[in-house]
Design a protein around this motif. Sequence first.
Motif, mmCIF file in Angstrom:
data_model
loop_
_atom_site.group_PDB
_atom_site.id
_atom_site.type_symbol
_atom_site.label_atom_id
_atom_site.label_comp_id
_atom_site.label_asym_id
_atom_site.label_seq_id
_atom_site.Cartn_x
_atom_site.Cartn_y
_atom_site.Cartn_z
ATOM 1 N N ASP A 114 36.431 45.937 42.983
ATOM 2 C CA ASP A 114 35.452 45.440 43.942
ATOM 3 C C ASP A 114 34.998 44.048 43.497
ATOM 4 O O ASP A 114 35.099 43.677 42.319
ATOM 5 C CB ASP A 114 34.274 46.398 44.080
ATOM 6 C CG ASP A 114 33.457 46.523 42.807
ATOM 7 O OD1 ASP A 114 32.692 45.603 42.494
ATOM 8 O OD2 ASP A 114 33.594 47.546 42.114
ATOM 9 N N LYS A 118 51.133 44.411 41.958
ATOM 10 C CA LYS A 118 50.150 45.404 41.553
ATOM 11 C C LYS A 118 48.867 44.839 40.962
ATOM 12 O O LYS A 118 47.996 45.620 40.538
ATOM 13 C CB LYS A 118 50.789 46.363 40.537
ATOM 14 C CG LYS A 118 51.969 47.142 41.104
ATOM 15 C CD LYS A 118 52.491 48.153 40.103
ATOM 16 C CE LYS A 118 53.648 48.970 40.673
ATOM 17 N NZ LYS A 118 54.091 50.019 39.735
ATOM 18 N N LYS A 151 44.540 49.955 47.542
ATOM 19 C CA LYS A 151 43.575 51.047 47.573
ATOM 20 C C LYS A 151 42.712 51.060 46.324
ATOM 21 O O LYS A 151 41.582 51.543 46.354
ATOM 22 C CB LYS A 151 44.315 52.380 47.722
ATOM 23 C CG LYS A 151 44.998 52.563 49.072
ATOM 24 C CD LYS A 151 45.671 53.918 49.152
ATOM 25 C CE LYS A 151 46.332 54.114 50.516
ATOM 26 N NZ LYS A 151 47.014 55.423 50.602
ATOM 27 N N LYS A 152 43.231 50.538 45.235
ATOM 28 C CA LYS A 152 42.498 50.577 43.973
ATOM 29 C C LYS A 152 42.105 49.179 43.508
ATOM 30 O O LYS A 152 41.925 48.945 42.320
ATOM 31 C CB LYS A 152 43.341 51.279 42.899
ATOM 32 C CG LYS A 152 43.656 52.734 43.215
ATOM 33 C CD LYS A 152 44.455 53.377 42.090
ATOM 34 C CE LYS A 152 44.779 54.838 42.401
ATOM 35 N NZ LYS A 152 45.573 55.455 41.310
ATOM 36 N N ASP A 153 41.946 48.263 44.432
ATOM 37 C CA ASP A 153 41.537 46.910 44.041
ATOM 38 C C ASP A 153 40.154 46.938 43.399
ATOM 39 O O ASP A 153 39.301 47.768 43.720
ATOM 40 C CB ASP A 153 41.498 46.001 45.265
ATOM 41 C CG ASP A 153 42.873 45.442 45.612
ATOM 42 O OD1 ASP A 153 43.855 45.834 44.951
ATOM 43 O OD2 ASP A 153 42.948 44.632 46.550
ATOM 44 N N GLU A 192 51.030 51.227 34.957
ATOM 45 C CA GLU A 192 50.219 51.461 36.128
ATOM 46 C C GLU A 192 48.763 51.657 35.729
ATOM 47 O O GLU A 192 48.463 52.292 34.737
ATOM 48 C CB GLU A 192 50.703 52.710 36.893
ATOM 49 C CG GLU A 192 52.008 52.503 37.617
ATOM 50 C CD GLU A 192 53.198 52.505 36.698
ATOM 51 O OE1 GLU A 192 54.246 51.964 37.094
ATOM 52 O OE2 GLU A 192 53.087 53.001 35.574
ATOM 53 N N ASP A 193 47.866 51.121 36.540
ATOM 54 C CA ASP A 193 46.430 51.316 36.331
ATOM 55 C C ASP A 193 46.016 52.673 36.885
ATOM 56 O O ASP A 193 46.564 53.129 37.854
ATOM 57 C CB ASP A 193 45.639 50.213 37.019
ATOM 58 C CG ASP A 193 45.667 48.934 36.205
ATOM 59 O OD1 ASP A 193 45.769 47.883 36.808
ATOM 60 O OD2 ASP A 193 45.598 49.028 34.979
ATOM 61 N N LYS A 243 45.144 43.600 40.763
ATOM 62 C CA LYS A 243 44.068 44.354 41.397
ATOM 63 C C LYS A 243 43.163 43.527 42.302
ATOM 64 O O LYS A 243 41.998 43.902 42.517
ATOM 65 C CB LYS A 243 43.245 45.073 40.315
ATOM 66 C CG LYS A 243 44.030 46.144 39.576
ATOM 67 C CD LYS A 243 44.596 47.171 40.549
ATOM 68 C CE LYS A 243 45.423 48.227 39.837
ATOM 69 N NZ LYS A 243 45.947 49.238 40.764
ATOM 70 N N THR A 303 44.693 45.196 36.056
ATOM 71 C CA THR A 303 43.283 44.833 36.159
ATOM 72 C C THR A 303 42.988 43.592 35.333
ATOM 73 O O THR A 303 42.344 42.640 35.797
ATOM 74 C CB THR A 303 42.405 46.006 35.679
ATOM 75 O OG1 THR A 303 42.590 47.112 36.559
ATOM 76 C CG2 THR A 303 40.940 45.616 35.648
ATOM 77 N N LYS A 308 44.564 48.449 30.815
ATOM 78 C CA LYS A 308 44.719 48.215 32.249
ATOM 79 C C LYS A 308 45.355 46.854 32.521
ATOM 80 O O LYS A 308 44.672 45.865 32.828
ATOM 81 C CB LYS A 308 43.362 48.321 32.932
ATOM 82 C CG LYS A 308 42.719 49.691 32.814
ATOM 83 C CD LYS A 308 43.436 50.709 33.688
ATOM 84 C CE LYS A 308 42.664 52.018 33.752
ATOM 85 N NZ LYS A 308 43.284 52.971 34.672
#
Length: 210
Positions: free
Chosen positions: A8, A72, A4-6, A209-210, A74, A36, A33
């Motif tokens: 873009d 996890k 959901k938080k990949d 966690e990011d 991204k 990320t 992060k």
Amino acid sequence: MNGKKDLDKSTLYEAVKTIVESPAKHIHLDQQKLFTLFSIAFQYILFRSTKSPGHYIIRIEDSMLAEKLARKAKDETTRKFMNRLIVPRRLAYGNSTFHLDYFPLATWGVTKDLPKEKIQAAIIVKNTSHNPLIEESDFRHVGEDDQAIALFGKDYYLTTLKEICPRTITIAFDEEYEGLEPIQFDFIEEKSERMVDGVMISEDIQFEED
């Protein structure tokens, strides 16, 4: 499975491009992060492997952190690749081979005998969580390798790769390393405080966690 938080695709592309265009041989990604930054670094060496075939090393503090990165990170490509890499710890990709080891010397069997002239790059990932709520006896302190420190110095997990890799990317928050060039990304917002169970945690604490 898409996170959901990949990141873009355009953001990831521009971040990788920043590393590609950097003249620095040894880079430090020092923002908070973790997942990320790992996606960015991994996508960079994946790209590099298609241009400069050879051996690529991913050195992570311990297997627990590797499993978290596989879950996890991204972007979906990095998650899938890491899940395939964790068990064999060696995986061919095109004309290149990716190798996974951890900070303890006992895990370096997959990388110690690689021909140095064919090693192209490495990622080093240190879990630098400094949470005061974690006791000194917690598993986070198990990773210290006294033998390695005695042989190679405090930052052995990095310096041993700097000696043989034309390019390294170190992901470590709130750490200082000699001879590394910091790169930061504007789209990553620094968080100074966070509420946990009603307690305000100050800015010197990193969360995984990011």
